[in-house]
Scaffold this motif. Structure first.
Motif, PDB file in Angstrom:
ATOM      1  N   MET A   1     -11.540  18.786  -2.587  1.00 34.78           N
ATOM      2  CA  MET A   1     -10.429  17.824  -2.591  1.00 34.78           C
ATOM      3  C   MET A   1     -10.726  16.681  -3.561  1.00 34.78           C
ATOM      4  O   MET A   1     -11.861  16.452  -3.957  1.00 34.78           O
ATOM      5  N   ASN A   2      -9.707  15.937  -3.909  1.00 39.43           N
ATOM      6  CA  ASN A   2      -9.864  14.846  -4.854  1.00 39.43           C
ATOM      7  C   ASN A   2     -10.696  13.723  -4.255  1.00 39.43           C
ATOM      8  O   ASN A   2     -10.650  13.449  -3.055  1.00 39.43           O
ATOM      9  N   LYS A   3     -11.453  13.027  -5.122  1.00 38.83           N
ATOM     10  CA  LYS A   3     -12.255  11.893  -4.684  1.00 38.83           C
ATOM     11  C   LYS A   3     -11.357  10.760  -4.208  1.00 38.83           C
ATOM     12  O   LYS A   3     -10.267  10.550  -4.731  1.00 38.83           O
ATOM     13  N   LYS A   4     -11.848   9.991  -3.239  1.00 38.27           N
ATOM     14  CA  LYS A   4     -11.157   8.782  -2.817  1.00 38.27           C
ATOM     15  C   LYS A   4     -11.295   7.725  -3.904  1.00 38.27           C
ATOM     16  O   LYS A   4     -12.331   7.623  -4.572  1.00 38.27           O
ATOM     17  N   SER A   5     -10.251   6.929  -4.079  1.00 39.05           N
ATOM     18  CA  SER A   5     -10.285   5.862  -5.086  1.00 39.05           C
ATOM     19  C   SER A   5     -10.240   4.494  -4.408  1.00 39.05           C
ATOM     20  O   SER A   5      -9.575   4.324  -3.381  1.00 39.05           O
ATOM     21  N   ILE A   6     -10.948   3.548  -4.995  1.00 38.50           N
ATOM     22  CA  ILE A   6     -11.056   2.198  -4.434  1.00 38.50           C
ATOM     23  C   ILE A   6     -10.770   1.179  -5.531  1.00 38.50           C
ATOM     24  O   ILE A   6     -11.322   1.273  -6.632  1.00 38.50           O
ATOM     25  N   LEU A   7      -9.914   0.221  -5.226  1.00 35.49           N
ATOM     26  CA  LEU A   7      -9.632  -0.893  -6.137  1.00 35.49           C
ATOM     27  C   LEU A   7     -10.473  -2.095  -5.723  1.00 35.49           C
ATOM     28  O   LEU A   7     -10.362  -2.585  -4.602  1.00 35.49           O
ATOM     29  N   ILE A   8     -11.325  -2.567  -6.643  1.00 37.94           N
ATOM     30  CA  ILE A   8     -12.143  -3.765  -6.414  1.00 37.94           C
ATOM     31  C   ILE A   8     -11.451  -4.944  -7.080  1.00 37.94           C
ATOM     32  O   ILE A   8     -11.169  -4.916  -8.281  1.00 37.94           O
ATOM     33  N   VAL A   9     -11.186  -6.005  -6.302  1.00 36.89           N
ATOM     34  CA  VAL A   9     -10.511  -7.190  -6.831  1.00 36.89           C
ATOM     35  C   VAL A   9     -11.428  -8.392  -6.602  1.00 36.89           C
ATOM     36  O   VAL A   9     -11.640  -8.819  -5.464  1.00 36.89           O
ATOM     37  N   ASP A  10     -11.978  -8.933  -7.687  1.00 35.67           N
ATOM     38  CA  ASP A  10     -12.921 -10.057  -7.578  1.00 35.67           C
ATOM     39  C   ASP A  10     -12.976 -10.750  -8.936  1.00 35.67           C
ATOM     40  O   ASP A  10     -13.105 -10.085  -9.970  1.00 35.67           O
ATOM     41  N   ASP A  11     -12.869 -12.072  -8.939  1.00 42.47           N
ATOM     42  CA  ASP A  11     -12.917 -12.799 -10.198  1.00 42.47           C
ATOM     43  C   ASP A  11     -14.344 -12.939 -10.725  1.00 42.47           C
ATOM     44  O   ASP A  11     -14.555 -13.338 -11.875  1.00 42.47           O
ATOM     45  N   ASN A  12     -15.340 -12.585  -9.898  1.00 38.36           N
ATOM     46  CA  ASN A  12     -16.740 -12.662 -10.306  1.00 38.36           C
ATOM     47  C   ASN A  12     -17.158 -11.323 -10.921  1.00 38.36           C
ATOM     48  O   ASN A  12     -17.206 -10.299 -10.233  1.00 38.36           O
ATOM     49  N   ARG A  13     -17.437 -11.338 -12.211  1.00 43.93           N
ATOM     50  CA  ARG A  13     -17.742 -10.100 -12.930  1.00 43.93           C
ATOM     51  C   ARG A  13     -18.991  -9.412 -12.388  1.00 43.93           C
ATOM     52  O   ARG A  13     -19.033  -8.181 -12.244  1.00 43.93           O
ATOM     53  N   LEU A  14     -20.023 -10.201 -12.082  1.00 41.32           N
ATOM     54  CA  LEU A  14     -21.270  -9.630 -11.571  1.00 41.32           C
ATOM     55  C   LEU A  14     -21.028  -8.940 -10.227  1.00 41.32           C
ATOM     56  O   LEU A  14     -21.517  -7.827  -9.984  1.00 41.32           O
ATOM     57  N   SER A  15     -20.255  -9.593  -9.382  1.00 37.42           N
ATOM     58  CA  SER A  15     -19.953  -9.016  -8.070  1.00 37.42           C
ATOM     59  C   SER A  15     -19.203  -7.698  -8.220  1.00 37.42           C
ATOM     60  O   SER A  15     -19.497  -6.714  -7.532  1.00 37.42           O
ATOM     61  N   ARG A  16     -18.227  -7.662  -9.139  1.00 37.32           N
ATOM     62  CA  ARG A  16     -17.475  -6.428  -9.378  1.00 37.32           C
ATOM     63  C   ARG A  16     -18.400  -5.314  -9.868  1.00 37.32           C
ATOM     64  O   ARG A  16     -18.289  -4.160  -9.455  1.00 37.32           O
ATOM     65  N   THR A  17     -19.313  -5.674 -10.774  1.00 38.02           N
ATOM     66  CA  THR A  17     -20.217  -4.681 -11.349  1.00 38.02           C
ATOM     67  C   THR A  17     -21.133  -4.083 -10.287  1.00 38.02           C
ATOM     68  O   THR A  17     -21.344  -2.859 -10.242  1.00 38.02           O
ATOM     69  N   VAL A  18     -21.670  -4.938  -9.420  1.00 42.15           N
ATOM     70  CA  VAL A  18     -22.556  -4.455  -8.352  1.00 42.15           C
ATOM     71  C   VAL A  18     -21.794  -3.519  -7.417  1.00 42.15           C
ATOM     72  O   VAL A  18     -22.262  -2.419  -7.078  1.00 42.15           O
ATOM     73  N   LEU A  19     -20.594  -3.946  -7.007  1.00 39.09           N
ATOM     74  CA  LEU A  19     -19.774  -3.106  -6.131  1.00 39.09           C
ATOM     75  C   LEU A  19     -19.429  -1.781  -6.801  1.00 39.09           C
ATOM     76  O   LEU A  19     -19.520  -0.709  -6.187  1.00 39.09           O
ATOM     77  N   ARG A  20     -19.013  -1.865  -8.057  1.00 40.86           N
ATOM     78  CA  ARG A  20     -18.622  -0.658  -8.795  1.00 40.86           C
ATOM     79  C   ARG A  20     -19.773   0.344  -8.855  1.00 40.86           C
ATOM     80  O   ARG A  20     -19.585   1.543  -8.576  1.00 40.86           O
ATOM     81  N   ASP A  21     -20.969  -0.117  -9.209  1.00 44.74           N
ATOM     82  CA  ASP A  21     -22.113   0.787  -9.356  1.00 44.74           C
ATOM     83  C   ASP A  21     -22.476   1.446  -8.028  1.00 44.74           C
ATOM     84  O   ASP A  21     -22.768   2.647  -7.973  1.00 44.74           O
ATOM     85  N   ILE A  22     -22.441   0.666  -6.953  1.00 46.41           N
ATOM     86  CA  ILE A  22     -22.768   1.215  -5.634  1.00 46.41           C
ATOM     87  C   ILE A  22     -21.766   2.293  -5.233  1.00 46.41           C
ATOM     88  O   ILE A  22     -22.137   3.388  -4.768  1.00 46.41           O
TER      89      ILE A  22
END
Length: 310
Positions: A1-22
């Motif tokens: 089945m298709n992968k689940k998709s998640i939208l990360i919304v954060d004005d802090n670039r570092l925070s977005r990057t950490v979340l994205r990589d995890i």
């Protein structure tokens, strides 16, 4: 089945990057937005399966965005996790009142985040009233998905799929073997999406021998042909050898007369918005009913596309 998709919304670039990589390492597809306005555009274009949302952002805050999402009925089943750097009880209550499903305080623990995401997906899927026989999403999700496609303004195609002569098979062989036909059909349709469809295509089980696929017009021919070919090949294995050799089954009707019924076939009614505009899912289902009546007068497995214009 298709992968689940998640939208990360954060004005802090570092925070977005950490979340994205995890989350990418955990197997999820990721969209990113640095503010609420950008997030709304991405959401309406991609309809992610989950939103992870920072509370404190310039302009449209996390609470503002959450309220906008929850005010639209089509988004009520989309899980939302709120992120905050504060450990403020009142703030947490406000988020939950607005419709957040979970709350994580920054800096977050990687294992805690992944467990929250996994558990939330499992709980939402369980509560979506999936069909108990096939595990496919049911009528609530079907209705929301079609409404979303209509509102998006993009091209879409709705495939209404049902089986011909399934009732006679059920009467002849019994419900247990009838369930095997339904499960096999579900597997074929799932494979069709994986092999012939788009990432965000939708498959639902209306009930009984009725299914629905939402895709795009460019996928119609290849998908329908795959389904028909695979179904006609696989259905043969669910008949006894003698019946398969004859090519039909015989059943006594209420008057004591012997009736012959051909092997089960599959019919697909296709409706698109290429040449006509639909206002709601009821209009689409009415057109589908017309196409299905025409299909019932035709023999064998087949698909028929509505080509009428407004």
């Amino acid at each position: 089945m298709n992968k689940k998709s998640i939208l990360i919304v954060d004005d802090n670039r570092l925070s977005r990057t950490v979340l994205r990589d995890i989350l990418i390492d955990a197997g999820y597809n990721i969209y990113e937005a640095q503010n609420g306005e950008e997030a709304l555009k991405i959401y309406k274009s991609n309809y992610p399966d989950m939103v992870i949302l920072d509370v404190v952002m310039p302009g449209l805050s996390g609470f503002d965005l959450l309220k906008i999402l929850r005010d639209d009925e089509e988004n009520l089943l989309v899980p939302v996790i709120l992120l905050t750097s504060k450990n403020d009880f009142e703030e947490k209550l406000r988020g939950l009142e607005l419709g957040a499903d979970a709350y994580i305080t920054k800096p977050f623990n990687e294992k805690e985040l992944l467990i929250q995401v996994k558990n939330l997906f499992q709980r939402i899927e369980h509560n979506r009233m999936a069909n108990p026989l096939t595990g496919l999403r049911g009528n609530i999700d079907i209705k929301y998905e079609i409404r979303r496609r209509i509102k998006s303004g993009n091209l879409y195609a709705v495939l209404y799929i049902d089986l011909d002569h399934f009732k006679s098979y059920n009467d002849y062989y019994g419900f247990s073997r009838g369930d095997k036909v339904i499960k096999q059909t579900s597997r074929i349709l799932t494979d069709a999406l994986d092999k012939c469809g788009n990432t965000k295509d939708f498959l639902g089980h209306i009930g009984g021998d009725d299914f629905i696929i939402v895709t795009t017009p460019d996928k119609i021919d290849v998908m329908c042909n795959y389904i028909i070919k695979k179904f006609d090949e696989d259905i043969k294995r669910l008949y006894d050898d003698d019946d398969m050799a004859r090519g039909y089954i015989e059943i006594l009707n209420r008057r004591g007369e012997v009736q012959r019924f051909p092997l089960i076939s599959i019919s697909i009614a296709v409706i698109t918005n290429e040449h006509r505009k639909f206002e709601n899912e009821l209009e689409i289902s009415e057109v589908a009913a017309e196409i299905k009546r025409k299909l019932k007068s035709m023999n064998g497995s087949k698909y028929l596309k509505d080509r009428r214009k407004d």
